[in-house]
Design a protein around this motif. Structure first.
Motif, PDB file in Angstrom:
ATOM      1  N   THR A  97     -10.991  14.847 -36.320  1.00  0.00           N
ATOM      2  CA  THR A  97     -10.691  15.795 -37.395  1.00  0.00           C
ATOM      3  C   THR A  97      -9.214  15.785 -37.785  1.00  0.00           C
ATOM      4  O   THR A  97      -8.892  16.019 -38.938  1.00  0.00           O
ATOM      5  CB  THR A  97     -11.105  17.230 -37.007  1.00  0.00           C
ATOM      6  OG1 THR A  97     -10.450  17.595 -35.797  1.00  0.00           O
ATOM      7  CG2 THR A  97     -12.602  17.338 -36.830  1.00  0.00           C
ATOM      8  N   SER A  98      -8.332  15.483 -36.834  1.00  0.00           N
ATOM      9  CA  SER A  98      -6.887  15.546 -37.108  1.00  0.00           C
ATOM     10  C   SER A  98      -6.293  14.218 -37.572  1.00  0.00           C
ATOM     11  O   SER A  98      -5.233  14.198 -38.189  1.00  0.00           O
ATOM     12  CB  SER A  98      -6.132  15.980 -35.846  1.00  0.00           C
ATOM     13  OG  SER A  98      -6.230  14.972 -34.847  1.00  0.00           O
ATOM     14  N   GLY A  99      -6.961  13.116 -37.230  1.00  0.00           N
ATOM     15  CA  GLY A  99      -6.376  11.803 -37.506  1.00  0.00           C
ATOM     16  C   GLY A  99      -5.354  11.385 -36.458  1.00  0.00           C
ATOM     17  O   GLY A  99      -4.746  10.331 -36.561  1.00  0.00           O
ATOM     18  N   VAL A 109       3.963  12.869 -20.882  1.00  0.00           N
ATOM     19  CA  VAL A 109       2.733  13.625 -20.677  1.00  0.00           C
ATOM     20  C   VAL A 109       2.416  14.343 -21.993  1.00  0.00           C
ATOM     21  O   VAL A 109       3.238  15.093 -22.513  1.00  0.00           O
ATOM     22  CB  VAL A 109       2.867  14.626 -19.516  1.00  0.00           C
ATOM     23  CG1 VAL A 109       1.608  15.472 -19.391  1.00  0.00           C
ATOM     24  CG2 VAL A 109       3.154  13.891 -18.218  1.00  0.00           C
ATOM     25  N   LEU A 110       1.228  14.099 -22.520  1.00  0.00           N
ATOM     26  CA  LEU A 110       0.868  14.580 -23.846  1.00  0.00           C
ATOM     27  C   LEU A 110       0.042  15.859 -23.845  1.00  0.00           C
ATOM     28  O   LEU A 110       0.342  16.795 -24.581  1.00  0.00           O
ATOM     29  CB  LEU A 110       0.097  13.492 -24.595  1.00  0.00           C
ATOM     30  CG  LEU A 110       0.855  12.180 -24.795  1.00  0.00           C
ATOM     31  CD1 LEU A 110      -0.074  11.093 -25.287  1.00  0.00           C
ATOM     32  CD2 LEU A 110       2.024  12.383 -25.744  1.00  0.00           C
ATOM     33  N   MET A 111      -0.999  15.893 -23.032  1.00  0.00           N
ATOM     34  CA  MET A 111      -1.907  17.039 -23.059  1.00  0.00           C
ATOM     35  C   MET A 111      -2.824  17.014 -21.855  1.00  0.00           C
ATOM     36  O   MET A 111      -2.872  16.030 -21.122  1.00  0.00           O
ATOM     37  CB  MET A 111      -2.750  17.044 -24.342  1.00  0.00           C
ATOM     38  CG  MET A 111      -3.631  15.815 -24.502  1.00  0.00           C
ATOM     39  SD  MET A 111      -4.791  15.927 -25.877  1.00  0.00           S
ATOM     40  CE  MET A 111      -6.104  16.869 -25.101  1.00  0.00           C
ATOM     41  N   CYS A 121      -0.820  17.611 -29.597  1.00  0.00           N
ATOM     42  CA  CYS A 121      -1.108  19.041 -29.500  1.00  0.00           C
ATOM     43  C   CYS A 121      -1.757  19.557 -30.778  1.00  0.00           C
ATOM     44  O   CYS A 121      -1.398  19.132 -31.883  1.00  0.00           O
ATOM     45  CB  CYS A 121       0.186  19.807 -29.222  1.00  0.00           C
ATOM     46  SG  CYS A 121      -0.087  21.554 -28.865  1.00  0.00           S
ATOM     47  N   HIS A 122      -2.659  20.514 -30.614  1.00  0.00           N
ATOM     48  CA  HIS A 122      -3.324  21.110 -31.781  1.00  0.00           C
ATOM     49  C   HIS A 122      -2.353  21.881 -32.669  1.00  0.00           C
ATOM     50  O   HIS A 122      -2.658  22.169 -33.820  1.00  0.00           O
ATOM     51  CB  HIS A 122      -4.487  22.016 -31.337  1.00  0.00           C
ATOM     52  CG  HIS A 122      -4.043  23.284 -30.708  1.00  0.00           C
ATOM     53  ND1 HIS A 122      -3.608  23.364 -29.394  1.00  0.00           N
ATOM     54  CD2 HIS A 122      -3.947  24.536 -31.210  1.00  0.00           C
ATOM     55  CE1 HIS A 122      -3.280  24.608 -29.124  1.00  0.00           C
ATOM     56  NE2 HIS A 122      -3.479  25.337 -30.206  1.00  0.00           N
ATOM     57  N   THR A 123      -1.146  22.188 -32.156  1.00  0.00           N
ATOM     58  CA  THR A 123      -0.142  22.898 -32.955  1.00  0.00           C
ATOM     59  C   THR A 123       0.623  21.962 -33.878  1.00  0.00           C
ATOM     60  O   THR A 123       1.397  22.416 -34.710  1.00  0.00           O
ATOM     61  CB  THR A 123       0.872  23.602 -32.041  1.00  0.00           C
ATOM     62  OG1 THR A 123       1.593  22.601 -31.302  1.00  0.00           O
ATOM     63  CG2 THR A 123       0.198  24.579 -31.094  1.00  0.00           C
ATOM     64  N   GLY A 124       0.425  20.653 -33.682  1.00  0.00           N
ATOM     65  CA  GLY A 124       1.153  19.665 -34.477  1.00  0.00           C
ATOM     66  C   GLY A 124       2.333  19.063 -33.739  1.00  0.00           C
ATOM     67  O   GLY A 124       2.994  18.163 -34.249  1.00  0.00           O
ATOM     68  N   ASP A 125       2.617  19.546 -32.518  1.00  0.00           N
ATOM     69  CA  ASP A 125       3.704  18.978 -31.718  1.00  0.00           C
ATOM     70  C   ASP A 125       3.252  17.667 -31.085  1.00  0.00           C
ATOM     71  O   ASP A 125       2.068  17.441 -30.857  1.00  0.00           O
ATOM     72  CB  ASP A 125       4.122  19.948 -30.604  1.00  0.00           C
ATOM     73  CG  ASP A 125       4.898  21.147 -31.132  1.00  0.00           C
ATOM     74  OD1 ASP A 125       5.454  21.062 -32.238  1.00  0.00           O
ATOM     75  OD2 ASP A 125       4.933  22.175 -30.422  1.00  0.00           O
ATOM     76  N   ARG A 126       4.201  16.823 -30.784  1.00  0.00           N
ATOM     77  CA  ARG A 126       3.908  15.542 -30.153  1.00  0.00           C
ATOM     78  C   ARG A 126       3.174  15.727 -28.827  1.00  0.00           C
ATOM     79  O   ARG A 126       2.259  14.992 -28.496  1.00  0.00           O
ATOM     80  CB  ARG A 126       5.223  14.766 -29.942  1.00  0.00           C
ATOM     81  CG  ARG A 126       5.128  13.547 -29.081  1.00  0.00           C
ATOM     82  CD  ARG A 126       4.489  12.390 -29.769  1.00  0.00           C
ATOM     83  NE  ARG A 126       4.414  11.248 -28.841  1.00  0.00           N
ATOM     84  CZ  ARG A 126       3.658  10.221 -29.022  1.00  0.00           C
ATOM     85  NH1 ARG A 126       2.912  10.124 -30.099  1.00  0.00           N
ATOM     86  NH2 ARG A 126       3.633   9.243 -28.157  1.00  0.00           N
ATOM     87  N   THR A 127       3.631  16.691 -28.027  1.00  0.00           N
ATOM     88  CA  THR A 127       3.044  16.972 -26.721  1.00  0.00           C
ATOM     89  C   THR A 127       2.773  18.467 -26.596  1.00  0.00           C
ATOM     90  O   THR A 127       3.443  19.272 -27.245  1.00  0.00           O
ATOM     91  CB  THR A 127       3.960  16.494 -25.579  1.00  0.00           C
ATOM     92  OG1 THR A 127       3.467  16.983 -24.332  1.00  0.00           O
ATOM     93  CG2 THR A 127       5.392  16.922 -25.758  1.00  0.00           C
ATOM     94  N   CYS A 128       1.830  18.837 -25.784  1.00  0.00           N
ATOM     95  CA  CYS A 128       1.528  20.249 -25.551  1.00  0.00           C
ATOM     96  C   CYS A 128       2.551  20.910 -24.629  1.00  0.00           C
ATOM     97  O   CYS A 128       2.509  22.125 -24.434  1.00  0.00           O
ATOM     98  CB  CYS A 128       0.137  20.394 -24.931  1.00  0.00           C
ATOM     99  SG  CYS A 128      -1.201  19.888 -26.024  1.00  0.00           S
TER     100      CYS A 128
END
Length: 124
Positions: A77-79, A41-43, A107-114
Motif C-alpha cells: 500500500t505504501s510503495g 535497524v528499520l522496524m 516506518c508507517h509515520t514516513g520515517d526511514r526507521t521506526c
C-alpha cells in the motif's frame, strides 16, 4: 500459492524450520528488519509460520498484523518495499532477523526507521 490468506497457524513452512521456532502463545515471532548493507535497524514486525513461509518464498517481507488480524506485505500500500536479502533465526529460535533492501521509509509515520523519533535519555 493461493492468493487467499491462510489463518494463523496454517502453514506451508518447511517442517524442519517450523520445528526450530519458539513462538509466543499466539503463534508469533518478532521479526527485526535491518538494512542489509548498512546494518541500520528499520522496524519490528510479527510473523507466524505462514508469514515466514511467504517471506522466504517471495523475497518480500510478509508480516502478521496483530491489530488488523491479517497478513500484509511491506510496500503493497505504501510503495516502501522490503526486498529480502537474508533471514536468520537467533540462537534461541524465538526471534527472526530479516536483512532487507528497504525502498523508501520503513516506518508507517514516513520515517526511514521506526527507531529514530524517540530516543530515550540515559542516566549519567
Amino acid at each position: 500459492m493461493s492468493t487467499t490468506p491462510a489463518a494463523p497457524g496454517s502453514t506451508a513452512l518447511d517442517p524442519a524450520i517450523a520445528a526450530r521456532l519458539k513462538r509466543t502463545p499466539d503463534g508469533l515471532l518478532p521479526a527485526v528488519a535491518q538494512q542489509y548493507d548498512t546494518g541500520e535497524v528499520l522496524m519490528l514486525g510479527w510473523m507466524d509460520d505462514e508469514a515466514l513461509h511467504r517471506t522466504l518464498t517471495t523475497g518480500r517481507c510478509t508480516y502478521w498484523s496483530r491489530s488488523r488480524a491479517e497478513y500484509w506485505v511491506k510496500g503493497d500500500t505504501s510503495g516502501h518495499f522490503q526486498h529480502v536479502k537474508q533471514v536468520a533465526l537467533d540462537c534461541d529460535g524465538d526471534t527472526l532477523l530479516v536483512k532487507v533492501d528497504q525502498v523508501g521509509a520503513a516506518c508507517h509515520t514516513g520515517d526511514r526507521t521506526c527507531f529514530d523519533a524517540d530516543v530515550l535519555p540515559l542516566a549519567e
